[in-house]
Design an enzyme around this catalytic site. Sequence first.
Site, mmCIF file in Angstrom:
data_model
loop_
_atom_site.group_PDB
_atom_site.id
_atom_site.type_symbol
_atom_site.label_atom_id
_atom_site.label_comp_id
_atom_site.label_asym_id
_atom_site.label_seq_id
_atom_site.Cartn_x
_atom_site.Cartn_y
_atom_site.Cartn_z
ATOM 1 N N HIS A 55 0.859 -1.189 0.000
ATOM 2 C CA HIS A 55 0.000 0.000 0.000
ATOM 3 C C HIS A 55 0.894 1.236 0.000
ATOM 4 O O HIS A 55 1.168 1.821 1.043
ATOM 5 C CB HIS A 55 -0.910 -0.005 1.228
ATOM 6 C CG HIS A 55 -1.963 1.059 1.210
ATOM 7 N ND1 HIS A 55 -3.210 0.877 1.771
ATOM 8 C CD2 HIS A 55 -1.967 2.321 0.716
ATOM 9 C CE1 HIS A 55 -3.928 1.984 1.628
ATOM 10 N NE2 HIS A 55 -3.181 2.876 0.996
ATOM 11 N N GLU B 197 -2.592 -1.679 -3.318
ATOM 12 C CA GLU B 197 -3.772 -0.962 -2.861
ATOM 13 C C GLU B 197 -3.442 0.488 -2.558
ATOM 14 O O GLU B 197 -2.298 0.828 -2.241
ATOM 15 C CB GLU B 197 -4.373 -1.644 -1.625
ATOM 16 C CG GLU B 197 -3.445 -1.747 -0.430
ATOM 17 C CD GLU B 197 -4.080 -2.492 0.732
ATOM 18 O OE1 GLU B 197 -4.935 -3.379 0.491
ATOM 19 O OE2 GLU B 197 -3.737 -2.181 1.890
ATOM 20 N N THR C 86 -3.710 4.803 8.822
ATOM 21 C CA THR C 86 -4.087 3.564 8.166
ATOM 22 C C THR C 86 -5.488 3.746 7.601
ATOM 23 O O THR C 86 -6.152 4.750 7.882
ATOM 24 C CB THR C 86 -4.041 2.376 9.146
ATOM 25 O OG1 THR C 86 -4.290 1.155 8.439
ATOM 26 C CG2 THR C 86 -5.064 2.537 10.261
ATOM 27 N N HIS D 204 -8.090 -5.902 7.194
ATOM 28 C CA HIS D 204 -7.896 -4.866 8.207
ATOM 29 C C HIS D 204 -8.167 -5.441 9.593
ATOM 30 O O HIS D 204 -9.286 -5.786 9.938
ATOM 31 C CB HIS D 204 -8.768 -3.629 7.995
ATOM 32 C CG HIS D 204 -8.149 -2.395 8.607
ATOM 33 N ND1 HIS D 204 -7.322 -1.541 7.904
ATOM 34 C CD2 HIS D 204 -8.196 -1.908 9.856
ATOM 35 C CE1 HIS D 204 -6.914 -0.568 8.698
ATOM 36 N NE2 HIS D 204 -7.437 -0.773 9.895
ATOM 37 N N GLY E 38 -1.435 -7.709 7.222
ATOM 38 C CA GLY E 38 -0.099 -7.161 7.359
ATOM 39 C C GLY E 38 0.309 -6.898 8.788
ATOM 40 O O GLY E 38 1.142 -7.609 9.346
#
Length: 237
Positions: free
Chosen positions: A43, A70, A100, A190, A213
């Site tokens: 990301h 992303e 985030t 998430h 992640g």
Amino acid sequence: MTKLSVNINKIATLRNARGGNVPDLLKVAKDIQQFGAQGITIHPRPDERHIRYQDARDLKSVVYTEYNIEGNPEKSFVDLVLEVRPTQVTLVPDAVDAITSDAGWDTVKHKDFLTEITQEFHRNDIRVSIFVDPVKAMVEGAKATGTDRIELYTEAFAHQYGLGNKDGVQPYTEAAILASELELGINAGHDLSLDNIRFFKQNIPDLLEVSIGHALISEAISLGLDNVVNMYLNKLR
């Protein structure tokens, strides 16, 4: 089996904190795939505080599983994705200064924009996923854009599960059922972790892929990266 795509942003954060190339992001991506993960996610943000745009380019020759990029589809991001041509692009509406991701798209309000972006990526043979909250109207709105998949934003589920409220998964189940009826692929991500991933998987029909992640890298500090990747894979079977 639901595929595991490992987000390696936190590896880049650690590298950037010291300078140099330790840990080696490309080597970690290779290792994660060798350990069994079926994808790599990054990301990149405009300030490059973790993943740098050059990382996205360099990873192209390293990722032989699914490569997922992303981010918010501003011009520089779109140009990067069109240059790299990953397997999948996930559109996320996070602000430039966001720590985030913190919300899914309003796919009704932004239908025209998302449709245009989706068509551009499709012209370049890139699969598109749109980050959404588990709200039926947003799932239906995503379908109207022509996207291939949605990614369910799972922070609310993870929070409720941590409080012991397993009913918090219900909106996600309902959103997934609707997505399947609309012939949309279903991804999720998430705050998914070793604690909640099996329960989530069991309650989300047709779940194709999860992107994990922060939790996975944090768990690997104590348990080891190879071990943690395979723990996730076992829970996703």
